[in-house]
Design a protein around this motif. Structure first.
Motif, short mmCIF file in Angstrom:
data_model
loop_
_atom_site.label_atom_id
_atom_site.label_comp_id
_atom_site.label_asym_id
_atom_site.label_seq_id
_atom_site.Cartn_x
_atom_site.Cartn_y
_atom_site.Cartn_z
N ASP A 55 -65.79 15.75 6.94
CA ASP A 55 -66.63 14.54 6.96
C ASP A 55 -65.84 13.35 7.49
O ASP A 55 -66.36 12.53 8.26
CB ASP A 55 -67.17 14.23 5.56
CG ASP A 55 -68.27 15.19 5.13
OD1 ASP A 55 -68.79 15.92 6.00
OD2 ASP A 55 -68.61 15.20 3.93
N SER A 56 -64.59 13.23 7.06
CA SER A 56 -63.74 12.13 7.52
C SER A 56 -63.52 12.21 9.03
O SER A 56 -63.58 11.19 9.73
CB SER A 56 -62.40 12.17 6.78
OG SER A 56 -61.53 11.16 7.26
N ARG A 57 -63.29 13.42 9.53
CA ARG A 57 -63.10 13.60 10.97
C ARG A 57 -64.36 13.24 11.73
O ARG A 57 -64.32 12.58 12.78
CB ARG A 57 -62.72 15.06 11.24
CG ARG A 57 -62.56 15.43 12.70
CD ARG A 57 -61.37 14.79 13.32
NE ARG A 57 -61.12 15.31 14.67
CZ ARG A 57 -60.20 14.84 15.48
NH1 ARG A 57 -59.40 13.87 15.08
NH2 ARG A 57 -60.02 15.35 16.68
N ALA A 58 -65.53 13.65 11.22
CA ALA A 58 -66.80 13.34 11.87
C ALA A 58 -67.04 11.84 11.89
O ALA A 58 -67.52 11.28 12.88
CB ALA A 58 -67.94 14.05 11.16
N ALA A 59 -66.69 11.16 10.79
CA ALA A 59 -66.86 9.71 10.73
C ALA A 59 -65.98 9.01 11.77
O ALA A 59 -66.38 8.02 12.38
CB ALA A 59 -66.53 9.20 9.33
N ASP A 60 -64.77 9.54 11.97
CA ASP A 60 -63.88 8.96 12.98
C ASP A 60 -64.44 9.16 14.39
O ASP A 60 -64.28 8.31 15.27
CB ASP A 60 -62.50 9.62 12.90
CG ASP A 60 -61.72 9.17 11.67
OD1 ASP A 60 -62.10 8.16 11.06
OD2 ASP A 60 -60.72 9.84 11.32
N LEU A 61 -65.09 10.31 14.62
CA LEU A 61 -65.61 10.64 15.94
C LEU A 61 -66.93 9.92 16.25
O LEU A 61 -67.29 9.76 17.42
CB LEU A 61 -65.82 12.14 16.07
CG LEU A 61 -64.55 13.00 16.20
CD1 LEU A 61 -64.89 14.47 16.03
CD2 LEU A 61 -63.89 12.77 17.55
N ALA A 62 -67.65 9.49 15.22
CA ALA A 62 -68.99 8.93 15.41
C ALA A 62 -69.03 7.79 16.43
O ALA A 62 -69.87 7.80 17.34
CB ALA A 62 -69.56 8.49 14.07
N PRO A 63 -68.16 6.76 16.33
CA PRO A 63 -68.24 5.67 17.32
C PRO A 63 -67.90 6.11 18.74
O PRO A 63 -68.45 5.58 19.71
CB PRO A 63 -67.23 4.64 16.81
CG PRO A 63 -66.31 5.41 15.91
CD PRO A 63 -67.15 6.48 15.30
N ILE A 64 -67.02 7.10 18.88
CA ILE A 64 -66.67 7.59 20.21
C ILE A 64 -67.84 8.36 20.82
O ILE A 64 -68.15 8.21 22.00
CB ILE A 64 -65.42 8.49 20.13
CG1 ILE A 64 -64.23 7.63 19.68
CG2 ILE A 64 -65.11 9.14 21.47
CD1 ILE A 64 -62.97 8.41 19.43
N VAL A 65 -68.49 9.16 20.00
CA VAL A 65 -69.68 9.88 20.46
C VAL A 65 -70.77 8.89 20.87
O VAL A 65 -71.45 9.06 21.88
CB VAL A 65 -70.20 10.84 19.37
CG1 VAL A 65 -71.57 11.40 19.74
CG2 VAL A 65 -69.21 11.98 19.16
N ALA A 66 -70.92 7.82 20.07
CA ALA A 66 -71.92 6.80 20.38
C ALA A 66 -71.62 6.13 21.72
O ALA A 66 -72.52 5.87 22.53
CB ALA A 66 -71.97 5.76 19.27
N ASP A 67 -70.34 5.86 21.98
CA ASP A 67 -69.95 5.26 23.26
C ASP A 67 -70.25 6.20 24.42
O ASP A 67 -70.71 5.77 25.49
CB ASP A 67 -68.46 4.91 23.25
CG ASP A 67 -68.15 3.72 22.34
OD1 ASP A 67 -69.10 2.99 21.99
OD2 ASP A 67 -66.97 3.54 21.98
N LEU A 68 -69.97 7.49 24.24
CA LEU A 68 -70.25 8.47 25.30
C LEU A 68 -71.74 8.55 25.58
O LEU A 68 -72.17 8.61 26.75
CB LEU A 68 -69.72 9.86 24.89
CG LEU A 68 -68.20 10.04 24.89
CD1 LEU A 68 -67.81 11.39 24.29
CD2 LEU A 68 -67.65 9.92 26.32
N ARG A 69 -72.55 8.53 24.52
CA ARG A 69 -74.01 8.57 24.71
C ARG A 69 -74.48 7.32 25.44
O ARG A 69 -75.35 7.38 26.31
CB ARG A 69 -74.69 8.70 23.35
CG ARG A 69 -74.67 10.11 22.79
CD ARG A 69 -75.23 10.15 21.39
NE ARG A 69 -75.67 11.49 21.01
CZ ARG A 69 -76.04 11.83 19.78
NH1 ARG A 69 -76.03 10.91 18.81
NH2 ARG A 69 -76.42 13.07 19.52
N ALA A 70 -73.92 6.17 25.07
CA ALA A 70 -74.32 4.92 25.72
C ALA A 70 -73.97 4.91 27.20
O ALA A 70 -74.63 4.24 28.00
CB ALA A 70 -73.64 3.74 25.01
N SER A 71 -72.91 5.66 27.56
CA SER A 71 -72.50 5.72 28.97
C SER A 71 -73.26 6.78 29.76
O SER A 71 -73.00 6.95 30.95
CB SER A 71 -70.99 5.99 29.06
OG SER A 71 -70.69 7.28 28.57
#
Length: 236
Positions: free
Chosen positions: A170-186
């Motif tokens: 869960d901690s790893r997923a929380a760390d990845l969440a903003p990066i995934v959001a940035d990739l989706r936004a791009s």
């Protein structure tokens, strides 16, 4: 000479400094000068406009720390006081495995966090020595040491192990969440494109050496679970 991967964190204390860029320009120049030469890369950069008195209301700092964990990078700051004046907070970074470098004093982390870490390490050594002495005394009395000797994990112990693994994931997923959001936004919306983006960024997957669409799917499912309200909250 700078070596390795860095996450840059810049901070100014007032909106006026942020709008003028004067404070940020000086910090950016200090970071540029520090990175002049060597084999290095900047994985991400974050800018915060917030007083140094608060370590809890600094979302960009938290994102920078997450990025350090995700990329396996060191936190790079222009001035030591731009990070924090709270020794407990700095020690927390050390315990979390987050290394940082201040360009105005590259050894500041060793002069502060390092000293406190050495004190804690000495206490761990003392505990270890006492434990070894107690085991030696038990062995001298004829107590058999080592091996499971037929022991099995209790249901409670197994449940705690599963909970620990889940908390780490869960901690790893929380760390990845903003990066995934940035990739989706791009524009990366498919599992394959997200996997490609994570691989290009040099982010290690949960297993193996490269991200696959299936690994991305599992991570997205965990991120969605973390962001969803609890059943009790939905019922309310």
């Amino acid at each position: 000479m700078a070596q390795g991967r860095f996450v840059v964190y810049l901070r100014v204390s007032t909106q006026k400094q942020g709008r003028s860029g004067l404070g940020l320009e000086a910090q950016q120049r200090a970071v540029t000068d520090y990175l002049n030469g060597g084999a290095w890369s900047v994985a991400a950069e974050f800018t915060e406009i917030e007083s140094g008195k608060s370590d809890t209301n600094r979302p960009q700092l938290q994102r920078a720390i997450q990025a350090c964990r995700v990329y396996g990078a060191r936190l790079l700051i222009a001035k030591f006081d731009r990070l924090s004046r709270d020794a407990h907070f700095l020690l927390g970074l050390e315990k979390a495995g987050i290394e940082f470098v201040a360009t105005d004093n590259p050894h500041a982390n060793r002069l502060t966090v390092g000293i406190m870490a050495l004190v804690a390490d000495e206490e761990r050594r003392a505990i270890s020595a006492r434990t070894k002495a107690a085991l030696a005394a038990a062995k001298a009395r004829g107590v058999k040491l080592g091996g499971d000797r037929g022991a099995t994990l209790s249901t409670e112990a197994k449940a705690k192990g599963v909970a620990a693994l889940k908390a780490r994931a869960d901690s790893r997923a929380a760390d990845l969440a903003p990066i995934v959001a940035d990739l989706r936004a791009s524009g990366a919306t498919s599992l394959r494109s997200l996997a490609a983006g994570l691989n290009r960024a040099g982010i290690a997957p949960p297993r193996g050496t490269t991200w696959s669409p299936m690994a991305v799917s599992r991570t997205l499912a965990r991120i969605d679970t973390l962001s969803s309200p609890s059943p009790r909250h939905r019922a309310a």
